[in-house]
Scaffold this active site. Structure first.
Site, PDB file in Angstrom:
ATOM      1  N   ARG A  69       0.861  -1.188   0.000  1.00 37.01           N
ATOM      2  CA  ARG A  69       0.000   0.000   0.000  1.00 37.01           C
ATOM      3  C   ARG A  69       0.896   1.236   0.000  1.00 37.01           C
ATOM      4  O   ARG A  69       1.683   1.430   0.935  1.00 37.01           O
ATOM      5  CB  ARG A  69      -0.901  -0.011   1.238  1.00 37.01           C
ATOM      6  CG  ARG A  69      -1.695   1.243   1.403  1.00 37.01           C
ATOM      7  CD  ARG A  69      -2.718   1.175   2.528  1.00 37.01           C
ATOM      8  NE  ARG A  69      -3.403   2.449   2.569  1.00 37.01           N
ATOM      9  CZ  ARG A  69      -3.336   3.331   3.576  1.00 37.01           C
ATOM     10  NH1 ARG A  69      -2.690   3.051   4.675  1.00 37.01           N
ATOM     11  NH2 ARG A  69      -3.958   4.484   3.485  1.00 37.01           N
ATOM     12  N   HIS A 113      -3.047  10.876   0.625  1.00 36.60           N
ATOM     13  CA  HIS A 113      -2.506  10.691   1.980  1.00 36.60           C
ATOM     14  C   HIS A 113      -1.886  12.028   2.407  1.00 36.60           C
ATOM     15  O   HIS A 113      -0.701  12.138   2.668  1.00 36.60           O
ATOM     16  CB  HIS A 113      -1.497   9.543   2.002  1.00 36.60           C
ATOM     17  CG  HIS A 113      -1.218   8.976   3.369  1.00 36.60           C
ATOM     18  ND1 HIS A 113      -1.282   7.625   3.650  1.00 36.60           N
ATOM     19  CD2 HIS A 113      -0.879   9.569   4.539  1.00 36.60           C
ATOM     20  CE1 HIS A 113      -0.969   7.419   4.929  1.00 36.60           C
ATOM     21  NE2 HIS A 113      -0.715   8.582   5.488  1.00 36.60           N
ATOM     22  N   GLU A 158      -7.471   8.221   6.091  1.00 37.70           N
ATOM     23  CA  GLU A 158      -7.793   8.843   7.380  1.00 37.70           C
ATOM     24  C   GLU A 158      -8.333  10.268   7.281  1.00 37.70           C
ATOM     25  O   GLU A 158      -7.720  11.219   7.780  1.00 37.70           O
ATOM     26  CB  GLU A 158      -6.552   8.849   8.283  1.00 37.70           C
ATOM     27  CG  GLU A 158      -5.985   7.476   8.557  1.00 37.70           C
ATOM     28  CD  GLU A 158      -4.867   7.492   9.598  1.00 37.70           C
ATOM     29  OE1 GLU A 158      -4.379   8.576   9.943  1.00 37.70           O
ATOM     30  OE2 GLU A 158      -4.487   6.413  10.063  1.00 37.70           O
ATOM     31  N   ASN A 282      -7.281   1.576   9.811  1.00 41.22           N
ATOM     32  CA  ASN A 282      -5.974   1.785  10.438  1.00 41.22           C
ATOM     33  C   ASN A 282      -6.173   1.781  11.942  1.00 41.22           C
ATOM     34  O   ASN A 282      -6.989   2.550  12.465  1.00 41.22           O
ATOM     35  CB  ASN A 282      -5.370   3.132  10.024  1.00 41.22           C
ATOM     36  CG  ASN A 282      -4.987   3.175   8.556  1.00 41.22           C
ATOM     37  OD1 ASN A 282      -5.065   2.160   7.854  1.00 41.22           O
ATOM     38  ND2 ASN A 282      -4.557   4.337   8.099  1.00 41.22           N
ATOM     39  N   TYR A 284      -4.146   1.886  15.711  1.00 38.05           N
ATOM     40  CA  TYR A 284      -2.939   2.033  16.532  1.00 38.05           C
ATOM     41  C   TYR A 284      -3.197   1.755  18.006  1.00 38.05           C
ATOM     42  O   TYR A 284      -2.446   1.043  18.643  1.00 38.05           O
ATOM     43  CB  TYR A 284      -2.314   3.425  16.328  1.00 38.05           C
ATOM     44  CG  TYR A 284      -1.663   3.520  14.962  1.00 38.05           C
ATOM     45  CD1 TYR A 284      -0.357   3.100  14.769  1.00 38.05           C
ATOM     46  CD2 TYR A 284      -2.387   3.946  13.840  1.00 38.05           C
ATOM     47  CE1 TYR A 284       0.229   3.122  13.516  1.00 38.05           C
ATOM     48  CE2 TYR A 284      -1.805   3.971  12.583  1.00 38.05           C
ATOM     49  CZ  TYR A 284      -0.491   3.560  12.420  1.00 38.05           C
ATOM     50  OH  TYR A 284       0.082   3.563  11.183  1.00 38.05           O
ATOM     51  N   GLU A 343      -3.284  -0.256   8.077  1.00 43.45           N
ATOM     52  CA  GLU A 343      -2.116   0.199   8.842  1.00 43.45           C
ATOM     53  C   GLU A 343      -2.235  -0.327  10.259  1.00 43.45           C
ATOM     54  O   GLU A 343      -3.300  -0.235  10.877  1.00 43.45           O
ATOM     55  CB  GLU A 343      -2.037   1.737   8.959  1.00 43.45           C
ATOM     56  CG  GLU A 343      -1.523   2.458   7.756  1.00 43.45           C
ATOM     57  CD  GLU A 343      -1.474   3.970   7.960  1.00 43.45           C
ATOM     58  OE1 GLU A 343      -1.224   4.450   9.086  1.00 43.45           O
ATOM     59  OE2 GLU A 343      -1.712   4.684   6.965  1.00 43.45           O
TER      60      GLU A 343
END
Ligand code: BGC
Ligand code: BGC
Length: 426
Positions: A69, A113, A158, A282, A284, A343
């Site tokens: 990606r 992005h 995002e 994504n 985290y 991600e």
């Protein structure tokens, strides 16, 4: 075929910001403004991937990865955001896509992005509705060139983070501090997504996704106030971006004293809710929320303790990934398309990065336990240590260490570990 990949982004790795006709982006402007990025770092050179892409593709192949990606820099393709196309910009991605195929790696480009052409920011950026249409035009240009060799596309990366950090709090480009007045940026990005899906399909794209940053939201306590605050935060971070795309409706924003977004026009939600072939997620860490907040906000970040933290200070909560994905299945049911973790990763120093191995192992294992979700891929952020936005080169997220003085790449322990982990599964 389950996709095992890494993810990167153009401004974070490419460098070569003035080469071959690339126009300036908002990140060029922002990173050169004093005080914006730690130690004045910029993406001028970054990982010099623009020149070293062949070596980087070989690194992916060496780790046994079958997908990559990456993002396409809008200002390389359309230096002024719209109008004249820069063929040299398209050529770069064309070569990259061919090299990936030669190694059996599926290219998964993201169209945006965060490196918006500066010329578009000068016309209002994502505060302007016109940017949505410009984005779809750009998507069409790229897809006409690449859709014969690219199966899977991601429109936005995002939109939440771009809105909040870029336009709300000013920590990212374009550095605006509009707080809740940044909300039109959500709608215009989402509208751009919907229009781009249409443009991509018209140009022959087969699979289209959007990537959202999602977080499980934990109320700081069982109190009514904290639960309401957590619900309000969940609305802003997760539902504001997932609901319109998957359900064709905005969530209730009354906790913010807002009774609907006034920039929404009839037909917009139908455009935004184009059928998708997957949702990129994504992840985290979770977010722990209490209420109320300052400055009229209905929440505040209460912080998470009791877990290990990364070098960035982010809590390591592998089970949060399972909670997140199962939460999406519970909320969206039949409306949830196949999911790709586009991600997941962590910042740590060092080449013998045992903490990164533990992080990835925990998260992959958690993903494997997920029930009720058609999970089709997992992408590590990131292949290389790179330009970590406001943190400059200080946070190292790579499977491969980069010496930014020499551009020497050194695979870390986690790189070798991942190859074994993938081989063991397939
Ligand atoms: C972004 C990446 C960033 C990573 C780590 C994600 O939110 O998409 O560009 O480097 O987080 O902060
Ligand atoms: C950004 C960082 C930021 C972090 C906050 C990341 O995507 O790259 O600069 O501090 O998000 O969550």
């Amino acid at each position: 075929m389950f996709l095992w990949g890494t993810a990167t982004a153009s401004y974070q790795i490419e460098g070569a910001v003035r080469e071959d006709g690339r126009g300036p982006s908002i990140w060029d402007t922002f990173s050169h403004e004093p005080g914006r990025v730690r130690d004045g770092h910029t993406g001028d050179v970054a990982c010099d991937h623009y020149h070293r892409w062949a070596e980087d593709v070989a690194l992916m192949a060496g780790a046994g990865l079958n997908a990559y990606r990456f993002s396409i820099a809008w200002p390389r393709v359309l230096p002024s955001g719209y109008g004249a196309v820069n063929p040299a910009g398209l050529d770069f991605y064309d070569r990259l896509v061919d090299a990936l195929h030669e190694r059996g790696i599926t290219p998964v480009p993201t169209l945006f992005h965060w490196d918006l052409p500066q010329a578009l920011e000068d016309e209002g950026g994502w505060l302007s509705r016109d940017t949505a249409g410009r984005f779809a035009d750009y998507a069409a240009v790229v897809a006409e060139r690449l859709s014969d060799r690219v199966d899977m596309w991601i429109t936005l990366n995002e939109p939440f983070v771009h809105m909040v950090f870029g336009y709300g709090l000013g920590m990212h480009a374009p550095g605006r501090t509009l707080f809740l007045d940044a909300l039109p940026v959500a709608h215009h990005q989402l509208l751009g997504h919907g229009l781009a899906v249409q443009a991509l399909r018209a140009a022959g794209a087969r699979q289209v996704l959007v990537t959202n940053n999602c977080t499980p939201v934990w109320p700081a306590s069982g109190s009514e106030e904290d639960r309401a605050a957590a619900d309000a935060y969940d609305t802003l971070h997760n539902r504001l971006f997932n609901d319109p795309v998957l359900l064709g409706a905005y969530p209730d924003l009354s906790a913010y004293g807002i009774d609907g977004l006034d920039v929404v026009r009839p037909g917009d939600l139908e455009t935004i809710a184009q059928p998708l072939d997957g949702l990129g997620v994504n992840y985290y860490n979770p977010t722990r929320i209490a209420g109320p907040g300052a400055d009229g906000l209905p929440f505040r970040d209460a912080g998470i303790t009791g877990y290990p933290t990364t070098a960035f200070g982010w809590p390591v909560v592998p089970e949060g990934l399972r909670e997140l994905l199962e939460g999406l299945a519970a909320r969206y049911g039949e409306a949830l398309p196949p999911v790709y973790v586009t991600e997941n990763g962590c910042s740590y120093e060092g080449i013998d990065d045992q903490e990164r191995i533990a992080y990835l192992d925990g998260h992959i294992a958690a993903a494997e336990r997920v029930e009720g979700v058609d999970l089709r891929g997992y992408f590590v952020w990131s292949l290389l240590d790179n330009f970590e936005w406001a943190e400059g080169y200080h946070q190292r997220f790579g499977l491969v260490h980069v010496d930014f003085e020499t551009q020497r790449r050194t695979p870390k322990a986690s790189y070798h570990w991942l190859r074994e982990r993938i081989a063991a599964r397939s």
